[in-house]
Write an enzyme that holds these catalytic residues in place. Structure first.
Site, mmCIF file in Angstrom:
data_model
loop_
_atom_site.group_PDB
_atom_site.id
_atom_site.type_symbol
_atom_site.label_atom_id
_atom_site.label_comp_id
_atom_site.label_asym_id
_atom_site.label_seq_id
_atom_site.Cartn_x
_atom_site.Cartn_y
_atom_site.Cartn_z
ATOM 1 N N TYR A 159 -39.140 15.154 -37.520
ATOM 2 C CA TYR A 159 -40.342 15.436 -36.999
ATOM 3 C C TYR A 159 -41.182 16.670 -36.994
ATOM 4 O O TYR A 159 -42.234 16.590 -37.448
ATOM 5 C CB TYR A 159 -39.841 15.451 -35.311
ATOM 6 N N SER B 149 -50.489 5.659 -23.311
ATOM 7 C CA SER B 149 -49.717 6.405 -22.229
ATOM 8 C C SER B 149 -49.934 8.060 -22.736
ATOM 9 O O SER B 149 -50.373 8.368 -23.818
ATOM 10 C CB SER B 149 -48.135 6.152 -22.226
ATOM 11 N N THR C 84 -54.991 5.917 -31.694
ATOM 12 C CA THR C 84 -53.693 5.426 -31.831
ATOM 13 C C THR C 84 -52.812 6.017 -30.974
ATOM 14 O O THR C 84 -53.087 7.008 -30.440
ATOM 15 C CB THR C 84 -53.077 5.750 -33.351
ATOM 16 N N GLY C 85 -51.955 5.384 -30.355
ATOM 17 C CA GLY C 85 -50.963 5.749 -29.443
ATOM 18 C C GLY C 85 -51.677 6.097 -27.989
ATOM 19 O O GLY C 85 -51.169 7.152 -27.407
ATOM 20 N N ALA C 86 -52.447 5.261 -27.544
ATOM 21 C CA ALA C 86 -53.365 5.359 -26.577
ATOM 22 C C ALA C 86 -52.765 4.992 -25.278
ATOM 23 O O ALA C 86 -53.663 4.850 -24.281
ATOM 24 C CB ALA C 86 -54.703 4.874 -26.793
#
Length: 332
Positions: free
Chosen positions: A193, A12, A8-10
């Protein structure tokens, strides 16, 4: 048999750097880039195929901050693949970061400079908001969406003849002091966060306690201080460029300043090469880069306890039941 890897979030940063390193390690694997922005995902896929023309790289639309998107993506994964060997949970957000500039410059020229950059303790806050599902956006994206994805993919992750590996991208900013079991979404705080990353540390331990016997192993990594879109959202890029010589100088004394996405992906790549059952469930695996540029991985014990991790796991299961019955109820 080919290995299936979902990231996931691949598109950049660390996610894309990981994909490049994985294809260098094993050109036969089946790589799935699970991304929210499909235009950027297409660009990432093209870049990977330029370096690895024979690679098998699939794209999948996934917005981990949306319950419906996660459910749809999970169904698509189950339709495409019979198993998932590695699930890298790398997507994350840090919206509207606010830096205490006075504390920053005070810390920059103090003995606390290394700890300040490593943890952002006392330095960084964020302004969170509700998403369309009625959940706190950071909690939904960094934790709950990934939890739902794991739960939905259990038929592919928990198989009798397969040991699968779930890997969370956490942070040195994950601190117990920012997390409350009475407020797991961090509705009443200013460090969502940090709270979400500490919660991922807890959840990883809970997954190991509940799912190891079914063939699922969970690990946590910290990429170190890396220059990514997330970092540049904290302070302007010109400022980072200005202080970069100082950061390289500091790296002589601490190896947590990995700085580049390639270096930050070191622990993620290292875990790909390990036997999952040999890993320490209570360790966070840190990407490290020496002053001479050598990359390595260092395990450190997490500040987590079994009671809190079980309480979080139970609360997430309850929230999952609500989301499955009616996402609209999440607002209440």
């Amino acid at each position: 048999m080919e290995r299936v890897v979902v990231v996931t979030g691949a598109n950049s940063g660390i996610g894309l750097a990981l994909c490049e390193r994985l294809l260098c390690e094993d050109g036969q694997l089946r790589l799935c880039l699970a991304c929210r922005n499909m235009q950027r995902a297409e660009a990432a896929r093209s870049a990977l195929l330029t370096s690895h023309p024979d690679a098998r790289v699939d794209l999948l639309h996934l917005d981990v901050g949306s319950v419906q998107s996660v459910l749809a993506a999970a169904q698509e994964i189950k339709a495409r693949y019979r198993r998932v060997d590695f699930l890298y949970l790398n997507a994350g957000i840090m919206p509207n970061p606010h830096v205490d500039i006075r504390a920053f410059f005070k810390g920059l020229f103090s003995r606390n400079v290394i700890n300040m950059f490593s943890t952002a303790e006392g330095l960084l806050t964020q302004q969170d908001r509700l998403n369309a599902d009625g959940l706190q956006e950071v909690f939904a994206t960094n934790l709950f969406g990934h939890f739902i994805l794991i739960r939905e993919l259990e038929p592919l992750l928990c198989q009798a003849d397969l040991t699968s590996h779930v890997v969370w991208t956490s942070s040195s900013n994950a601190r117990r002091s920012a997390f409350s079991i009475q407020d797991i979404q961090h509705r009443n705080g200013v460090e969502p966060y940090s709270s979400s990353k500490y919660a991922s540390d807890l959840l990883s331990l809970a997954l190991n306690r509940h799912k190891n016997s079914q063939g699922l192993v969970s690990s946590v990594i910290c990429p170190g201080l890396v220059m990514t879109n997330l970092t540049y959202g904290i302070l302007p890029s010109f400022f980072w460029t200005l202080i970069m010589p100082i950061m390289y100088l500091i790296r002589i004394f601490t190896n947590t300043f990995t700085l580049t996405p390639h270096n930050g992906a070191e622990a993620l790549h290292w875990l790909f090469l390990q036997k999952p059952e040999s890993l320490d469930a209570r360790a966070k695996y840190h990407s490290q880069t020496s002053g001479l540029g050598r990359n390595y991985t260092q395990p450190r014990q997490m500040d987590v306890d079994s009671e809190t991790c079980e309480a979080l796991f139970s609360k997430l299961l309850d929230l999952e039941k609500v989301s499955n019955s009616s996402p609209a109820k999440l607002t209440h």
